[in-house]
Write a protein that holds these residues in place. Structure first.
Motif, PDB file in Angstrom:
ATOM      1  N   PHE A 252      75.572  74.844   9.058  1.00  0.00           N
ATOM      2  CA  PHE A 252      75.756  74.803  10.507  1.00  0.00           C
ATOM      3  C   PHE A 252      74.533  75.407  11.206  1.00  0.00           C
ATOM      4  N   GLY A 253      74.059  76.545  10.675  1.00  0.00           N
ATOM      5  CA  GLY A 253      72.911  77.222  11.258  1.00  0.00           C
ATOM      6  C   GLY A 253      71.671  76.342  11.223  1.00  0.00           C
ATOM      7  N   GLU A 254      71.485  75.682  10.091  1.00  0.00           N
ATOM      8  CA  GLU A 254      70.305  74.825   9.941  1.00  0.00           C
ATOM      9  C   GLU A 254      70.353  73.661  10.940  1.00  0.00           C
TER      10      GLU A 254
ATOM     11  N   LEU B  93      68.343  71.071  16.081  1.00  0.00           N
ATOM     12  CA  LEU B  93      68.550  70.443  17.389  1.00  0.00           C
ATOM     13  C   LEU B  93      67.468  70.829  18.394  1.00  0.00           C
ATOM     14  N   MET B  94      66.927  72.043  18.233  1.00  0.00           N
ATOM     15  CA  MET B  94      66.036  72.562  19.264  1.00  0.00           C
ATOM     16  C   MET B  94      64.554  72.427  18.950  1.00  0.00           C
ATOM     17  N   LEU B  95      64.238  71.880  17.824  1.00  0.00           N
ATOM     18  CA  LEU B  95      62.834  71.868  17.416  1.00  0.00           C
ATOM     19  C   LEU B  95      62.320  70.470  17.124  1.00  0.00           C
TER      20      LEU B  95
ATOM     21  N   GLU C 165      57.862  71.601  13.820  1.00  0.00           N
ATOM     22  CA  GLU C 165      58.288  72.998  13.965  1.00  0.00           C
ATOM     23  C   GLU C 165      59.461  73.297  13.045  1.00  0.00           C
ATOM     24  N   ARG C 166      60.336  72.324  12.920  1.00  0.00           N
ATOM     25  CA  ARG C 166      61.530  72.465  12.079  1.00  0.00           C
ATOM     26  C   ARG C 166      61.127  72.810  10.644  1.00  0.00           C
ATOM     27  N   GLU C 167      60.115  72.102  10.168  1.00  0.00           N
ATOM     28  CA  GLU C 167      59.680  72.302   8.782  1.00  0.00           C
ATOM     29  C   GLU C 167      59.252  73.741   8.538  1.00  0.00           C
TER      30      GLU C 167
END
Lengths: 177, 115
Positions: free
Chosen positions: A104-106, A111-113, A117-119
């Motif tokens: 869930f956290g991931e 959603l926001m990146l 940036e996510r990587e």
């Protein structure tokens, strides 16, 4: 394996590439740990995975050599949320299962990146999550991960809003000119 | 009056110093840990990245993509380096702090107020 010897006392994480020839062992290892592996010309397999060396009460960790790692028992033991594989004749070697942080956290972070940036950010979280899991167990690591995600929401949302707002202002000024 | 253009906020300063301290090993997770250990307070990775992003836009730091490792689930690292403009900003911030604190007595009286 006595309970004493499975307690993590002095943890040091290392990465090793090694060759394996036993088909059954290879299948068990690679499917269970989802490790990256490269088939070699001679039929062996080069596997890379995160290993954890730990020290028993009065025994130093030894050096690993390819020969001693050719046979091992199937992953079965658990201690403090860390998965182990005991290599025959080398019970000081512990193999850490892949990082599996709360999904869930991931997803929330994703959603926001942007993809790029996510990587980096999720990779950093995963790295620290693995370290904490080894040192303090699953429960602590999961709680830490969730705290990191929730406390990252505000700065990441602000950053994203700031970017959008500045792009909109630039666009608006260009239109005026 | 010539006001310094490049002064940094406290958190920006912490992040810059942590990046400098870590040298070639400066990437998100390590910077976060270094800042957290220094200020003895929990620091979120989101706050670190938001700050690094802002500093990079100002030209104080630069970044590049590093290697991917299995422990990170095959994800790459993003390394950071403090640039000349960043060093200048740190110096300017220090100068402003020194100028402001000059002659200020920060000794506490036993009751916890100003001496």
């Amino acid at each position: 394996m006595s309970e004493e010897s499975t307690k993590l006392r002095d943890v040091r994480r290392i990465f090793i590439s090694f060759r394996m020839s036993d088909r059954e062992s290879i299948d068990a290892l690679t499917s269970y740990f989802k490790w990256p592996h490269v088939p070699l010309d001679d039929g062996n397999l080069e596997v890379e995975g995160p290993f954890v060396l730990y020290r028993r009460k009065e025994q130093q960790t030894g050096t690993l050599s390819g020969d001693r790692m050719n046979s091992f028992t199937s992953p079965s033991s658990r201690d403090g949320g860390v998965d182990f594989v005991f290599i025959d004749g080398f019970d000081q070697l512990v193999v850490l299962a892949p990082s599996d942080p709360p999904r869930f956290g991931e997803r929330l972070i994703n959603l926001m990146l942007s993809c790029e940036e996510r990587e980096y950010l999720v990779g950093d979280l995963a790295e620290e999550y693995v370290e904490l899991r080894v040192k303090f167990g699953n429960q602590f690591a999961n709680a830490w991960y969730r705290r990191q995600v929730y406390s990252s929401l505000l700065p990441l949302i602000s950053k994203s809003l700031y970017r959008k707002l500045s792009a909109w202002v630039v666009k608006w000024f260009r239109r005026l000119n | 009056m010539n006001a310094p253009k490049n002064t940094l906020g406290s958190f920006e300063e912490y992040v810059m110093f942590a990046t400098l301290r870590l040298g070639e090993q400066a990437y998100g997770a390590r910077i976060r840990q270094t800042v957290e250990e220094a200020i003895k307070r929990s620091v979120s990775i989101g706050a670190i990245y938001a700050t690094l992003d802002r500093l990079e836009r100002k030209g104080f730091i630069s970044s590049w993509q590093g290697e991917a490792t299995p422990e990170r689930g095959g994800r790459a690292k993003r390394y950071f380096r403090v640039e000349g403009a960043g060093i200048q900003a740190l110096n300017e911030t220090r100068t402003v702090r020194q100028r402001l604190s000059e002659g200020v007595d920060l000794t506490l009286d036993p009751a916890g107020g100003m001496a």
